[in-house]
Scaffold this motif. Structure first.
Motif, short mmCIF file in Angstrom:
data_model
loop_
_atom_site.label_atom_id
_atom_site.label_comp_id
_atom_site.label_asym_id
_atom_site.label_seq_id
_atom_site.Cartn_x
_atom_site.Cartn_y
_atom_site.Cartn_z
N LEU A 126 0.87 -1.16 0.00
CA LEU A 126 0.00 0.00 0.00
C LEU A 126 0.91 1.22 0.00
CD1 LEU A 126 -2.95 0.86 0.02
CD2 LEU A 126 -2.84 0.93 2.50
N LYS A 127 1.20 1.72 -1.20
CA LYS A 127 2.14 2.84 -1.36
C LYS A 127 1.49 3.94 -2.17
CE LYS A 127 6.15 -0.21 -1.99
NZ LYS A 127 7.19 -0.55 -2.95
N GLY A 128 1.74 5.16 -1.78
CA GLY A 128 1.31 6.30 -2.57
C GLY A 128 2.27 6.46 -3.75
N SER A 166 -2.42 11.31 -8.89
CA SER A 166 -2.14 10.58 -7.66
C SER A 166 -2.79 9.21 -7.73
CB SER A 166 -2.68 11.34 -6.44
OG SER A 166 -1.96 12.53 -6.26
N CYS A 167 -2.09 8.19 -7.23
CA CYS A 167 -2.62 6.84 -7.25
C CYS A 167 -2.06 6.06 -6.07
CB CYS A 167 -2.28 6.15 -8.58
SG CYS A 167 -0.52 5.97 -8.88
N THR A 168 -2.56 4.84 -5.89
CA THR A 168 -2.10 3.96 -4.83
C THR A 168 -1.69 2.63 -5.44
OG1 THR A 168 -3.65 4.98 -3.29
CG2 THR A 168 -2.74 2.86 -2.65
N LYS A 201 -1.43 -1.16 -5.11
CA LYS A 201 -2.06 -2.20 -4.30
C LYS A 201 -1.18 -3.44 -4.19
CE LYS A 201 -6.14 -1.02 -3.26
NZ LYS A 201 -6.43 -0.55 -1.94
N LEU A 214 -2.57 -0.71 -9.71
CA LEU A 214 -2.78 0.60 -9.10
C LEU A 214 -4.26 0.91 -8.97
CD1 LEU A 214 -0.38 2.65 -11.44
CD2 LEU A 214 0.25 1.35 -9.41
N THR A 215 -4.59 1.73 -7.99
CA THR A 215 -5.92 2.31 -7.90
C THR A 215 -5.79 3.77 -8.31
OG1 THR A 215 -6.48 0.85 -6.07
CG2 THR A 215 -7.87 2.78 -6.36
#
Length: 95
Positions: free
Chosen positions: A16-18, A31-33, A35, A44-45
């Motif tokens: 879980l990384k920005g 911007s995304c995360t 997963k 990515l989200t």
């Protein structure tokens, strides 16, 4: 019943990384995360309305790495990317 084979060469590890999708054409940043991730790619989200280019740089501040990435699939707010190389940290990035 046989399980469907996983097409990836290696399993992705849950993380879980920005991160930021950086499009060099108009210097936009999404911007995304992250997963899950392995050395070859990530899931990515992203915001559903985000216009993600086919090729972009994915900057991960916690890793200090900018991955050259290719969009492989998209389902709603999730995308799969393949890493094709790395670059130095983008000069204009705040992270």
């Amino acid at each position: 019943m046989a399980e469907e084979p996983d097409k990836r060469r290696q399993r992705r590890q849950r993380v879980l990384k920005g991160a930021a999708i950086i499009n060099g054409i108009n210097n936009s940043e999404i911007s995304c995360t992250i997963k899950n991730q392995n050395s070859g790619g990530a899931e990515l989200t992203v915001p559903v309305e985000a216009m993600v280019p086919e090729r972009f740089v994915l900057y991960v501040p916690t890793d200090g790495v900018a991955y050259q990435s290719v969009l492989r699939w998209r389902r709603n707010d999730r995308i799969g990317v393949q890493f094709t190389g790395t670059l130095p940290k983008p000069r204009l990035h705040y992270g």
